[in-house]
Every structure is written in structure tokens, then in C-alpha cells.
Design an enzyme around this catalytic site. Sequence first.
Site, PDB file in Angstrom:
ATOM      1  N   HIS A  17       0.838  -1.207   0.000  1.00  0.00           N
ATOM      2  CA  HIS A  17       0.000   0.000   0.000  1.00  0.00           C
ATOM      3  C   HIS A  17       0.870   1.253   0.000  1.00  0.00           C
ATOM      4  O   HIS A  17       0.598   2.210  -0.730  1.00  0.00           O
ATOM      5  CB  HIS A  17      -0.876   0.048   1.259  1.00  0.00           C
ATOM      6  N   LYS A  41     -16.188  -7.277   5.685  1.00  0.00           N
ATOM      7  CA  LYS A  41     -14.897  -7.670   6.254  1.00  0.00           C
ATOM      8  C   LYS A  41     -14.787  -7.157   7.675  1.00  0.00           C
ATOM      9  O   LYS A  41     -14.641  -5.956   7.892  1.00  0.00           O
ATOM     10  CB  LYS A  41     -13.750  -7.038   5.435  1.00  0.00           C
ATOM     11  N   ARG A  90      -1.879  -6.343  -8.166  1.00  0.00           N
ATOM     12  CA  ARG A  90      -0.733  -7.172  -7.844  1.00  0.00           C
ATOM     13  C   ARG A  90      -0.559  -8.313  -8.835  1.00  0.00           C
ATOM     14  O   ARG A  90       0.511  -8.597  -9.297  1.00  0.00           O
ATOM     15  CB  ARG A  90      -0.900  -7.776  -6.444  1.00  0.00           C
ATOM     16  N   SER A 128      -2.808  -7.605   3.202  1.00  0.00           N
ATOM     17  CA  SER A 128      -3.031  -7.428   4.634  1.00  0.00           C
ATOM     18  C   SER A 128      -3.395  -8.776   5.255  1.00  0.00           C
ATOM     19  O   SER A 128      -2.970  -9.097   6.370  1.00  0.00           O
ATOM     20  CB  SER A 128      -4.170  -6.431   4.873  1.00  0.00           C
TER      21      SER A 128
HETATM   22  P1  ADP Z   1      -9.830  -3.723  -0.267  1.00  0.00           P
HETATM   23  O1  ADP Z   1     -10.652  -4.214   0.869  1.00  0.00           O
HETATM   24  O2  ADP Z   1     -10.356  -2.517  -0.952  1.00  0.00           O
HETATM   25  O3  ADP Z   1      -9.341  -4.790  -1.213  1.00  0.00           O
HETATM   26  P2  ADP Z   1      -7.096  -3.491   0.646  1.00  0.00           P
HETATM   27  O4  ADP Z   1      -6.645  -2.666   1.788  1.00  0.00           O
HETATM   28  O5  ADP Z   1      -6.861  -4.950   0.706  1.00  0.00           O
HETATM   29  O6  ADP Z   1      -8.584  -3.116   0.503  1.00  0.00           O
HETATM   30  O7  ADP Z   1      -6.454  -2.941  -0.694  1.00  0.00           O
HETATM   31  C1  ADP Z   1      -6.647  -1.643  -1.139  1.00  0.00           C
HETATM   32  C2  ADP Z   1      -6.080  -1.499  -2.528  1.00  0.00           C
HETATM   33  O8  ADP Z   1      -4.673  -1.711  -2.485  1.00  0.00           O
HETATM   34  C3  ADP Z   1      -6.609  -2.507  -3.535  1.00  0.00           C
HETATM   35  O9  ADP Z   1      -6.637  -1.890  -4.805  1.00  0.00           O
HETATM   36  C4  ADP Z   1      -5.575  -3.599  -3.517  1.00  0.00           C
HETATM   37  O10 ADP Z   1      -5.539  -4.293  -4.737  1.00  0.00           O
HETATM   38  C5  ADP Z   1      -4.325  -2.785  -3.330  1.00  0.00           C
HETATM   39  N1  ADP Z   1      -3.269  -3.541  -2.686  1.00  0.00           N
HETATM   40  C6  ADP Z   1      -3.333  -4.358  -1.619  1.00  0.00           C
HETATM   41  N2  ADP Z   1      -2.137  -4.895  -1.339  1.00  0.00           N
HETATM   42  C7  ADP Z   1      -1.287  -4.411  -2.271  1.00  0.00           C
HETATM   43  C8  ADP Z   1       0.095  -4.611  -2.573  1.00  0.00           C
HETATM   44  N3  ADP Z   1       0.851  -5.456  -1.860  1.00  0.00           N
HETATM   45  N4  ADP Z   1       0.607  -3.952  -3.610  1.00  0.00           N
HETATM   46  C9  ADP Z   1      -0.150  -3.142  -4.354  1.00  0.00           C
HETATM   47  N5  ADP Z   1      -1.440  -2.922  -4.160  1.00  0.00           N
HETATM   48  C10 ADP Z   1      -2.010  -3.543  -3.130  1.00  0.00           C
END
Ligand code: ADP
Length: 163
Positions: A17, A41, A90, A128
Site C-alpha cells: 500500500h 470484512k 498485484r 493485509s
Molecule cells: P480492499 O478491501 O479494498 O481490497 P485493501 O486494503 O486490501 O482493501 O487494498 C486496497 C487497494 O490496495 C486494492 O486496490 C488492492 O488491490 C491494493 N493492494 C493491496 N495490497 C497491495 C500490494 N501489496 N501492492 C499493491 N497494491 C495492493
Amino acid sequence: MRLAIYPGSFDPITKGHEDVIARAAKLFDQVIVAAATNEAKRGLFSMEERVAMLREVTARFENVRVVAFEGLLVEFARRQGAVAVVRGLRAVSDFEFEFQMALMNRKLEPAVETLFLTPREEYTYLSSRIVKEIARLGGAVDAFVPPPVVEALRKKLRIGGPV
Ligand code: ADP
């Protein structure tokens, strides 16, 4: 002033992130990192904890703000005057869901573009969810999350050192 929104659960923020935020901060005049309340979630961290970690980790970016938000993303984006929604991509596995969301959001609000950014290669397998899993099982997560999050996970899960 070109403003982008980067929405997500950020439960908790990872280095993936953080990498996406750094890239977005270079592309836009302002970036709002929007921590979403997601009913589907149930998070490990409360909204307050997630926002506090996001703020600490993004403090070095002058043009990045962190807010909590609830409701429809495109509505929020419209109210903020955003020109784009940033999402991280990703792997192919992200694609279908993200593609559907991007097209639906365009249908709802044609003026807001969705922009996909890819993180550094070593963060492409990070989520996460997997970080929480590793931390729960007592593994080291400092390669995957910023220092304040390592500490927060340790406290929350009461593992790996003094609480
Ligand atoms: P959501 O519940 O919206 O999926 P996340 O916090 O898991 O929330 O992810 C938010 C955004 O960041 C999404 O677009 C996800 O694809 C992206 N994201 C999550 N992890 C990574 C990572 N390791 N690298 C790049 N983008 C990521």
C-alpha cells in the site's frame, strides 16, 4: 489541482500500500487515502487504529491526507472533487474484481477515472490478510509492513515480545 482517492480497507497498511501511495503522490497534486468501513470484512484493527497507522506511515508525504469513509466510493470521490480513483494491481487474481469495480464505478460516475498502479515486484505477493496470518502464527512481518504496524500487530496479537 488534480486530486486522487486511494480507497481500501488498510487492515493494516502494508509496504505494498505504501508503495502505491508513493507512486500516486508523484502523479497527483493531492492524494486522499480513504479507509473504508467494510461491513463484509470484520477487521482486526478498528477504523481509528487503521487511520492512525496510515497517518503515521504517510506523514512524510506532504500531499497525502488520510480519511475514514463510509458509503459509496464514487459519491465520496465526487464530493471531494477527485479526478481519479487509484487501485493497486498485484496479480491476475486481482484483475477480475478490480475490472468489475472500475466499470461499475464508471457507470455510476463517468467523470472519475480508475487508475491501476503496480507496486515493486517484491510487494506483489503481499496482502493485509497474509501479513495478519503470518503475524498470528508468530512469523516476522517487518519485511512486509512499516515499523509502526509491526508494533501494532505485536500488541494486538500479544505475541513476540513485551506487551
Ligand atoms: P480492499 O478491501 O479494498 O481490497 P485493501 O486494503 O486490501 O482493501 O487494498 C486496497 C487497494 O490496495 C486494492 O486496490 C488492492 O488491490 C491494493 N493492494 C493491496 N495490497 C497491495 C500490494 N501489496 N501492492 C499493491 N497494491 C495492493
